[in-house]
Design a protein around this motif. Structure first.
Motif, PDB file in Angstrom:
ATOM      1  N   LEU A 159      24.128  49.149  18.852  1.00 28.28           N
ATOM      2  CA  LEU A 159      25.243  50.042  18.517  1.00 28.28           C
ATOM      3  C   LEU A 159      25.288  51.257  19.440  1.00 28.28           C
ATOM      4  N   LEU A 173      27.726  47.035  21.516  1.00 25.70           N
ATOM      5  CA  LEU A 173      28.983  47.618  21.048  1.00 25.70           C
ATOM      6  C   LEU A 173      29.076  49.073  21.484  1.00 25.70           C
ATOM      7  N   PHE A 219      32.998  50.980  15.888  1.00 26.48           N
ATOM      8  CA  PHE A 219      32.161  50.405  14.832  1.00 26.48           C
ATOM      9  C   PHE A 219      32.853  50.446  13.471  1.00 26.48           C
ATOM     10  N   PHE A 230      36.315  45.328  14.859  1.00 21.22           N
ATOM     11  CA  PHE A 230      34.944  44.823  14.972  1.00 21.22           C
ATOM     12  C   PHE A 230      34.584  44.147  13.652  1.00 21.22           C
ATOM     13  N   ILE A 260      20.118  46.427  13.528  1.00 16.16           N
ATOM     14  CA  ILE A 260      21.063  47.303  14.212  1.00 16.16           C
ATOM     15  C   ILE A 260      20.225  48.352  14.939  1.00 16.16           C
ATOM     16  N   ARG A 312      29.147  51.397   6.219  1.00 17.89           N
ATOM     17  CA  ARG A 312      29.432  50.429   7.284  1.00 17.89           C
ATOM     18  C   ARG A 312      28.157  49.744   7.769  1.00 17.89           C
ATOM     19  N   LYS A 361      27.354  45.616   7.587  1.00 15.22           N
ATOM     20  CA  LYS A 361      27.072  44.799   8.771  1.00 15.22           C
ATOM     21  C   LYS A 361      25.697  44.140   8.735  1.00 15.22           C
TER      22      LYS A 361
END
Length: 268
Positions: A70, A92, A119, A124, A132, A150, A154
């Motif tokens: 991330l 990302l 994100f 996405f 992550i 979030r 994920k």
């Protein structure tokens, strides 16, 4: 507190900032101080490499893991390590310019790709990540509640977040940042962790391990102005760092004297 929609608008400006790298004088001075002074201290005391080594330890065996890198920009120190060893890797970042550069590096790795997207955006859509990795990223979100929701969305059940972010919990740092903040180019997305921020993460995840950096060791820069041999300065820096590294793992008081924190957080 900003809503998701507000943050998405702010992130459009953040994207432009990282695509162009246009900084005002105050931001350039702070960046130089951070890169030339703090990063040198982190490198000379060994804390920079020690952090990367710890992150690898926290990742564990990557062969069956899906990883989200991330806010990776064009690739951080461990991006290629993750891409080469994970079952599936997704980088990302907001910057399409940086992601284009990263995708060039990832071309030989069929299980790795990089995406230019926000994100928090519905653009996405990928989920089900085992890890992550967020190196210097989580403090860019003003609304921590939105970010936490979030992250959980994920992650797979039992998945982890490995993070590294600045703290704003010691008085010297609060004073310095309060003087600098009105002039910085990137103030809208720079939110170093407060105690409240830390405890929100602590409530939302199981923080299995943490380390604080640049607590006592942040004063190493003052040694540069003293008539001490470089070997003595380096030895003191390493000693102070080890004290920060070990005490911050168990003491909130010592953690909050530090400038940076790295954490391994597991989704319950």
């Amino acid at each position: 507190m900003k809503t998701t929609e507000d943050i998405l608008e702010t992130n459009k400006k953040q994207k432009e900032f990282y695509n162009t790298k246009k900084k005002n004088l105050a931001t350039r001075i702070w960046s130089r101080l951070r890169e030339k002074t703090l990063k040198n201290i982190r490198r000379e005391t060994g804390m920079l490499q020690q952090s990367y080594d710890l992150h690898k330890e926290w990742f564990g065996d990557l062969s069956e893991k899906k990883v989200l890198d991330l806010g990776c920009y064009a690739g951080n120190n461990l991006s290629m390590y993750l891409a080469e060893n994970a079952k599936a890797y997704v980088g990302l970042d907001l910057s399409d310019v940086a992601i284009a550069r990263l995708n060039k590096r990832l071309e030989p790795i069929p299980t790795a790709t990089a995406i230019a997207a926000d994100f928090l955006s519905e653009d996405f859509a990928e989920t089900g990540f085992d890890i992550i990795y967020a190196y210097g990223v989580l403090h860019h979100f003003e609304n921590v509640d939105v970010l936490i929701a979030r992250l959980k969305e994920k992650l797979k059940p039992g998945g982890i977040v490995v993070s590294y972010d600045p703290l704003e919990t010691s008085l010297p740092l609060k004073i310095i940042r309060s003087l600098y903040r009105p002039f910085q180019s990137d103030a809208a997305w720079e939110w170093p962790f407060t105690k409240k921020t830390y405890y929100k993460f602590d409530a939302a995840f199981a923080i299995e391990e943490r380390r604080g950096l640049l607590g006592k060791a942040k004063w190493v820069f003052a040694l540069y102005f003293m008539p001490l041999a470089s070997s003595k300065k380096q030895a003191l820096g390493k000693k102070w760092h080890e004290e920060d590294w070990n005490k911050s793992a168990i003491s909130d008081k010592h953690l909050f004297s530090c400038m940076h924190v790295t954490m391994k957080m597991r989704k319950r």
